[in-house]
Write a protein that holds these residues in place. Structure first.
Motif, PDB file in Angstrom:
ATOM      1  N   LEU A  63       0.835  -1.190   0.000  1.00 36.42           N
ATOM      2  CA  LEU A  63       0.000   0.000   0.000  1.00 36.42           C
ATOM      3  C   LEU A  63       0.875   1.247   0.000  1.00 36.42           C
ATOM      4  O   LEU A  63       2.012   1.216   0.474  1.00 36.42           O
ATOM      5  CB  LEU A  63      -0.912   0.009   1.225  1.00 36.42           C
ATOM      6  N   PRO A  64       0.369   2.341  -0.517  1.00 40.12           N
ATOM      7  CA  PRO A  64       1.164   3.576  -0.496  1.00 40.12           C
ATOM      8  C   PRO A  64       1.391   4.026   0.930  1.00 40.12           C
ATOM      9  O   PRO A  64       0.561   3.783   1.820  1.00 40.12           O
ATOM     10  CB  PRO A  64       0.283   4.575  -1.265  1.00 40.12           C
ATOM     11  N   PRO A  65       2.526   4.650   1.191  1.00 34.14           N
ATOM     12  CA  PRO A  65       2.795   5.113   2.558  1.00 34.14           C
ATOM     13  C   PRO A  65       1.774   6.157   2.995  1.00 34.14           C
ATOM     14  O   PRO A  65       1.295   6.949   2.195  1.00 34.14           O
ATOM     15  CB  PRO A  65       4.204   5.713   2.460  1.00 34.14           C
ATOM     16  N   THR A  66       1.424   6.106   4.260  1.00 29.48           N
ATOM     17  CA  THR A  66       0.458   7.059   4.811  1.00 29.48           C
ATOM     18  C   THR A  66       1.194   8.188   5.498  1.00 29.48           C
ATOM     19  O   THR A  66       2.141   7.966   6.253  1.00 29.48           O
ATOM     20  CB  THR A  66      -0.478   6.367   5.811  1.00 29.48           C
ATOM     21  N   GLY A  67       0.750   9.381   5.232  1.00 23.20           N
ATOM     22  CA  GLY A  67       1.350  10.542   5.844  1.00 23.20           C
ATOM     23  C   GLY A  67       0.716  10.865   7.180  1.00 23.20           C
ATOM     24  O   GLY A  67      -0.113  10.111   7.698  1.00 23.20           O
ATOM     25  N   PRO A  68       1.092  11.985   7.760  1.00 21.66           N
ATOM     26  CA  PRO A  68       0.500  12.378   9.045  1.00 21.66           C
ATOM     27  C   PRO A  68      -0.983  12.657   8.919  1.00 21.66           C
ATOM     28  O   PRO A  68      -1.474  13.041   7.872  1.00 21.66           O
ATOM     29  CB  PRO A  68       1.289  13.645   9.411  1.00 21.66           C
ATOM     30  N   LYS A  69      -1.712  12.414   9.986  1.00 21.19           N
ATOM     31  CA  LYS A  69      -3.154  12.613  10.005  1.00 21.19           C
ATOM     32  C   LYS A  69      -3.489  13.870  10.817  1.00 21.19           C
ATOM     33  O   LYS A  69      -2.678  14.401  11.557  1.00 21.19           O
ATOM     34  CB  LYS A  69      -3.851  11.400  10.622  1.00 21.19           C
ATOM     35  N   GLY A  70      -4.719  14.306  10.685  1.00 24.93           N
ATOM     36  CA  GLY A  70      -5.203  15.425  11.470  1.00 24.93           C
ATOM     37  C   GLY A  70      -5.194  16.725  10.701  1.00 24.93           C
ATOM     38  O   GLY A  70      -4.547  16.861   9.653  1.00 24.93           O
ATOM     39  N   PRO A  71      -5.936  17.724  11.216  1.00 26.45           N
ATOM     40  CA  PRO A  71      -6.041  19.023  10.513  1.00 26.45           C
ATOM     41  C   PRO A  71      -4.707  19.694  10.264  1.00 26.45           C
ATOM     42  O   PRO A  71      -4.537  20.387   9.279  1.00 26.45           O
ATOM     43  CB  PRO A  71      -6.923  19.853  11.464  1.00 26.45           C
ATOM     44  N   ALA A  72      -3.735  19.460  11.170  1.00 29.30           N
ATOM     45  CA  ALA A  72      -2.452  20.130  11.014  1.00 29.30           C
ATOM     46  C   ALA A  72      -1.722  19.673   9.761  1.00 29.30           C
ATOM     47  O   ALA A  72      -0.846  20.392   9.253  1.00 29.30           O
ATOM     48  CB  ALA A  72      -1.584  19.884  12.251  1.00 29.30           C
ATOM     49  N   SER A  73      -2.063  18.494   9.272  1.00 30.50           N
ATOM     50  CA  SER A  73      -1.349  17.968   8.101  1.00 30.50           C
ATOM     51  C   SER A  73      -2.008  18.372   6.784  1.00 30.50           C
ATOM     52  O   SER A  73      -1.445  18.119   5.720  1.00 30.50           O
ATOM     53  CB  SER A  73      -1.298  16.437   8.176  1.00 30.50           C
ATOM     54  N   TRP A  74      -3.203  18.964   6.840  1.00 33.55           N
ATOM     55  CA  TRP A  74      -3.937  19.239   5.611  1.00 33.55           C
ATOM     56  C   TRP A  74      -3.182  20.194   4.685  1.00 33.55           C
ATOM     57  O   TRP A  74      -3.116  19.980   3.480  1.00 33.55           O
ATOM     58  CB  TRP A  74      -5.316  19.816   5.936  1.00 33.55           C
ATOM     59  N   ALA A  75      -2.596  21.242   5.252  1.00 33.15           N
ATOM     60  CA  ALA A  75      -1.904  22.225   4.424  1.00 33.15           C
ATOM     61  C   ALA A  75      -0.747  21.575   3.683  1.00 33.15           C
ATOM     62  O   ALA A  75      -0.551  21.787   2.479  1.00 33.15           O
ATOM     63  CB  ALA A  75      -1.411  23.386   5.279  1.00 33.15           C
ATOM     64  N   GLY A  76       0.035  20.756   4.390  1.00 32.41           N
ATOM     65  CA  GLY A  76       1.157  20.097   3.748  1.00 32.41           C
ATOM     66  C   GLY A  76       0.723  19.098   2.695  1.00 32.41           C
ATOM     67  O   GLY A  76       1.347  18.986   1.626  1.00 32.41           O
ATOM     68  N   ARG A  77      -0.322  18.371   2.993  1.00 37.90           N
ATOM     69  CA  ARG A  77      -0.801  17.381   2.029  1.00 37.90           C
ATOM     70  C   ARG A  77      -1.329  18.062   0.772  1.00 37.90           C
ATOM     71  O   ARG A  77      -1.129  17.566  -0.348  1.00 37.90           O
ATOM     72  CB  ARG A  77      -1.880  16.520   2.673  1.00 37.90           C
ATOM     73  N   LEU A  78      -2.028  19.177   0.940  1.00 39.55           N
ATOM     74  CA  LEU A  78      -2.517  19.900  -0.229  1.00 39.55           C
ATOM     75  C   LEU A  78      -1.357  20.502  -1.019  1.00 39.55           C
ATOM     76  O   LEU A  78      -1.382  20.532  -2.253  1.00 39.55           O
ATOM     77  CB  LEU A  78      -3.493  20.998   0.212  1.00 39.55           C
ATOM     78  N   ARG A  79      -0.345  20.977  -0.318  1.00 39.65           N
ATOM     79  CA  ARG A  79       0.781  21.599  -0.989  1.00 39.65           C
ATOM     80  C   ARG A  79       1.560  20.584  -1.823  1.00 39.65           C
ATOM     81  O   ARG A  79       2.061  20.896  -2.906  1.00 39.65           O
ATOM     82  CB  ARG A  79       1.711  22.255   0.039  1.00 39.65           C
ATOM     83  N   THR A  80       1.664  19.361  -1.326  1.00 40.64           N
ATOM     84  CA  THR A  80       2.428  18.334  -2.043  1.00 40.64           C
ATOM     85  C   THR A  80       1.556  17.507  -2.986  1.00 40.64           C
ATOM     86  O   THR A  80       2.084  16.610  -3.665  1.00 40.64           O
ATOM     87  CB  THR A  80       3.101  17.392  -1.036  1.00 40.64           C
ATOM     88  N   LEU A  81       0.244  17.793  -3.040  1.00 41.90           N
ATOM     89  CA  LEU A  81      -0.641  16.985  -3.879  1.00 41.90           C
ATOM     90  C   LEU A  81      -0.237  17.003  -5.351  1.00 41.90           C
ATOM     91  O   LEU A  81      -0.189  15.941  -5.982  1.00 41.90           O
ATOM     92  CB  LEU A  81      -2.083  17.454  -3.707  1.00 41.90           C
ATOM     93  N   PRO A  82       0.060  18.169  -5.966  1.00 37.77           N
ATOM     94  CA  PRO A  82       0.440  18.130  -7.399  1.00 37.77           C
ATOM     95  C   PRO A  82       1.653  17.261  -7.667  1.00 37.77           C
ATOM     96  O   PRO A  82       1.667  16.479  -8.629  1.00 37.77           O
ATOM     97  CB  PRO A  82       0.698  19.603  -7.727  1.00 37.77           C
TER      98      PRO A  82
END
Length: 837
Positions: free
Chosen positions: A50-69
């Motif tokens: 499975l693909p690696p899972t990143g950090p969870k929770g609201p604090a991680s949303w900004a980073g996940r969105l930033r790295t999405l592209p």
């Protein structure tokens, strides 16, 4: 991630991980408890990381969105470099295919286009899904599917493209969601094949370029399946709640059809989720609660708001969304007891002995043929029901190309995983998609109420996923004779079935039929021989032994058989997808308009060329096949005095008393077997008039509105709540879209809803809320005044007693008290003039 008894120990990845197509695998050790000396082959469906899972929770949303592209462009780190470009190319090709020439279909289904127009002008109409900005009546579905179209029209302005583009983009989203769901447990090739099979499904190419609710429904159901697969991996409550939300939103798209997959989804999770039983039960209750909240909040608002403060609920007989949900749009679809329908069961039948099939002339269906026949007497009103329904007539060309393969591969997947652990995710995936397919297919096969061929688009993701997953396993095991035989047999069945389906459209690309058959059979033979032969040569003995492969000749022979197998795989894929791809391309290149549309070319035993789909203004409209004879439409004005479909007029059907030619301004001769008449049916009768092209009293696609008529409707429109009123939503939509101002749709879609009494309409007229009344046939399918026969749509009450609808009463009152005025082929009555006595 769960494992199976046949899965290698953790830390020992499969040899083919990140290297697909795989090399020949060594045999695995014998499973525990096996007989001495027995060797075991690698499992047909090994685990993929499975693909690696990143950090969870609201604090991680900004980073996940930033790295999405970057993550979307790169994909999984362990994947081969060709995977992500292939996926992006598939998504781009889907976008081009579904957006190409999108505006050629005009307003497509003007019923929903008018509601999108109303939603772009009024937030109240947006919320309720009203047909007009004056908020007289809603469409007969919840409003969620209208909201993307209305928002697009608000942003880009109202046009055919702004209405249809959201559906095309939903196709891209569905392909991406399908790939992601299949890829969670299987190889990249499985996900790509599933996405390609879905994109080339003819009915998908139709409905994702159309503005019915089915496109959004399919996208939401696919997302629900993704959430369920994620939840099963680790018994995740969050993902199960996500699945419930998607199903709830799907309910707000097309009511109870969204729940056809619910029994299978709930049962699969209850059985296979890797946690304790009572926790599984609690999680299902949480998901169910999320579904109720996501789908029920709008229903609660509608039911709590006083009827006087909201529009009438279109399609209902008592102004209740709940009765619409569980009646006309619910149980009525199953048992055919659909009050207010256009020809389902219950009182909505043709008289006993009468049979009719709508078509477009030569090549149309024989009476009583499959694929949507209207019948009198005991059968359902929408074609023969039964286990073969989805394979018959023109329905087969919509969805059934890969359906036999999907069923074969479903059985293969369940058999191959029969000894896996209860929590194995491969078997769970087959159960999820197989449950979706079987629950939906059986419902469609045996439902007696309204059934349209395009409903089958709800099967497309399940069929595509099963094909992708099954072929993934068989291709990996192609060196083993039993699985090579199954792969070859599946391909051969698919090629032969495509040959049968293409034979129903004998005039369509005649070279394709033998090409598909020959290519598929030759590829099947090559796969059956080359794969096992290559394994035997590589092993120096029987396929699958551990003998060292000799150098030189055997290695060269193995390379040759490997290349033959690869070429056979490509040829087999082209043969399997050639038929649906050709149908899909023909569908993309053909404009589609109206309420009943079909993918692909005309089919023998179906609805005729295009099957009641419009091919643009002025195109040939539907003819009527009756008891083996062709009933041709009148030429002249259509419903409402317009140019219905370019060639208006009415059609007469034996079985009810004579009626005039569609209640419009028909100027031609209505020809029926053994007789003809001028504006009315003549001959052996009795007859039931069904409005002409664009019609059935406007039921199919409303009227063609001239520029003069549109200008008259828009004249001083800002002084009135409704610029005009007319019978039926399709007729009203035609005038509303042409003029850009609200038009009241009396009686709703079928002209049969008791949405406004004559006294209430007279009150509106006295208060100056309506300017024009546009003449339109309120009989026939609109619940008219026919006496002495049980006409379609309950035009008569029990025992043949006359039962005049509210819409018919209003029209008769207007005709009796106001002077007719013909403008641009349409008949207008100025309601602001003093009425005559």
């Amino acid at each position: 991630m769960t494992t199976t008894s046949l899965t290698p120990p953790a830390g020992e990845p499969w040899p083919e991980a990140g290297d697909f197509p795989p090399p020949l695998l060594p045999p695995a050790s014998a499973p525990e408890g096996a007989a001495p000396g027995r060797t075991a082959h690698p499992p047909l469906f090994p685990e993929f990381p499975l693909p690696p899972t990143g950090p969870k929770g609201p604090a991680s949303w900004a980073g996940r969105l930033r790295t999405l592209p970057a993550r979307a462009r790169r994909g999984r780190p362990e994947e081969p470099r060709w995977v992500r470009p292939s996926l992006l190319a598939l998504l781009a090709a889907t976008a081009v295919l579904y957006l190409w020439g999108l505006s050629a279909s005009g307003w497509a289904n003007s019923f929903y286009s008018a509601a999108a127009q109303a939603g772009s002008q009024s937030w109240k109409a947006f919320f309720y899904g009203s047909s007009d900005a004056g908020n007289f009546i809603t469409v007969d579905k919840p409003p969620l599917a209208l909201w993307p179209m209305a928002l697009s029209a608000r942003v880009f302005g109202l046009s055919s493209w702004s209405v249809l583009a959201p559906q095309a983009l939903m196709a891209v989203g569905t392909v991406a969601a399908l790939y992601a769901t299949v890829r969670r447990r299987f190889s990249p090739l499985a996900g790509l094949l599933a996405g390609l099979a879905f994109a080339l499904t003819p009915v998908a190419a139709l409905m994702f370029r159309f503005n019915n609710p089915d496109a959004l429904l399919v996208l939401l159901l696919t997302l629900a399946a993704y959430g369920l697969v994620r939840a099963i991996e680790a018994a995740g409550t969050r993902w199960l709640v996500f699945t419930g939300v998607m199903l709830g939103l799907a309910f707000l798209t097309k009511t109870l059809q969204a729940f056809l997959v619910l029994p299978a989804f709930a049962l699969v999770y209850l059985v296979v989720a890797p946690t304790g039983l009572w926790r599984r039960v609690r999680q299902l209750l949480a998901g169910g609660l999320a579904m109720v909240v996501a789908g029920g909040w709008w229903v609660a608002v509608v039911e709590l708001v006083p009827a006087s403060a909201r529009p009438y609920i279109g399609g209902s007989q008592d102004n209740s969304f709940l009765s619409l949900t569980f009646g006309y749009n619910g149980l009525g679809r199953l048992n055919g007891d659909e009050t207010g329908s256009v020809g389902g069961g219950g009182r909505n039948r043709l008289p006993a002995g009468a049979e009719a099939v709508f078509g477009n002339g030569p090549g149309g269906a024989p009476a009583g043929g499959p694929g949507g026949a209207m019948r009198g007497g005991g059968g359902g009103g929408w074609g023969e029901t039964g286990i073969t329904r989805l394979f018959d007539g023109d329905i087969g060309g919509q969805i059934a190309w890969l359906l036999p393969a999907a069923l074969i591969l479903l059985l293969l997947g369940l058999w191959a995983t029969r000894r896996y652990a209860r929590t194995d995710t491969a078997r769970a995936a087959f159960l999820v998609w197989g449950g979706w397919l079987l629950c939906t297919a059986l419902t469609f096969s045996f439902m007696s109420g309204i059934f349209h061929q395009y409903y089958t688009v709800a099967l497309a993701p399940a069929v595509a996923a099963l094909v992708g997953m099954g072929v993934d396993g068989l291709w990996r095991a192609r060196h083993r004779l039993p699985y090579a035989a199954v792969l070859a047999a599946t391909l051969a069945v698919t090629a032969v079935w495509a040959y049968v389906l293409l034979g129903r459209s004998s005039g369509f690309q005649p070279w394709l039929r033998p090409t598909v058959l020959a290519g598929g059979l030759l590829a099947a033979v090559a796969l059956l021989v080359a794969g096992p032969l290559g394994a035997r040569l590589a092993a120096g003995g029987p396929a699958g032994t551990t003998a060292d492969a000799p150098a030189g000749g055997r290695a060269g022979a193995r390379r040759i058989t490997g290349r033959v197998t690869a070429v056979a795989g490509l040829v087999g894929a082209a043969a399997a997808l050639g038929g649906p791809a050709a149908y899909a391309l023909e569908t993309v290149g053909t404009p589609h308009q109206g309420s009943i549309v079909l993918a692909g070319p005309s089919v023998a035993g179906g609805f005729g060329p295009g099957g009641m789909r419009g091919r643009g203004a002025g195109g040939g409209g539907p003819a009527l096949w009756l008891n083996g004879q062709l009933v041709t439409p009148q030429q002249g004005g259509g419903p409402g005095g317009g140019q219905g479909g370019g060639q208006g007029g009415g059609q007469a059907v034996p079985g009810s008393p004579q009626q005039d030619g569609g209640r419009g301004t028909g100027r031609g001769t209505g020809r029926v077997p053994n007789g003809n008449g001028n504006g009315s049916a003549q001959g052996p009768g009795p007859y039931l008039v069904i409005g002409g092209p664009g019609g059935m009293n406007g039921l199919l696609n409303g009227a063609q509105v001239s520029d003069e008529a549109a200008a008259l409707v828009a004249q001083d429109a800002d002084r009135y709540r409704w610029a005009a009123a007319t019978s039926g939503s399709q007729n009203a939509a035609s005038y509303q879209l042409a003029s850009g101002v609200p038009v009241m749709a009396l009686g709703g879609f079928n002209s049969s809803d008791p949405s406004l009494s004559l006294d209430a309409f007279r009150q509106y007229v006295q208060e100056g809320k309506v300017h024009w009344f546009i003449g339109g046939g309120s009989r026939g399918f609109g619940g008219g005044e026919t006496a002495g026969a049980n006409a379609v749509n309950g035009a008569n009450g029990p025992g043949g007693e006359s039962s005049q609808s509210d819409t018919a009463k209003i029209e008769e009152w207007v005709k009796a008290h106001y002077t007719a005025r013909t403008v641009g082929g349409s008949t207008f009555y100025d309601l602001t003039r003093p009425p005559t006595s």
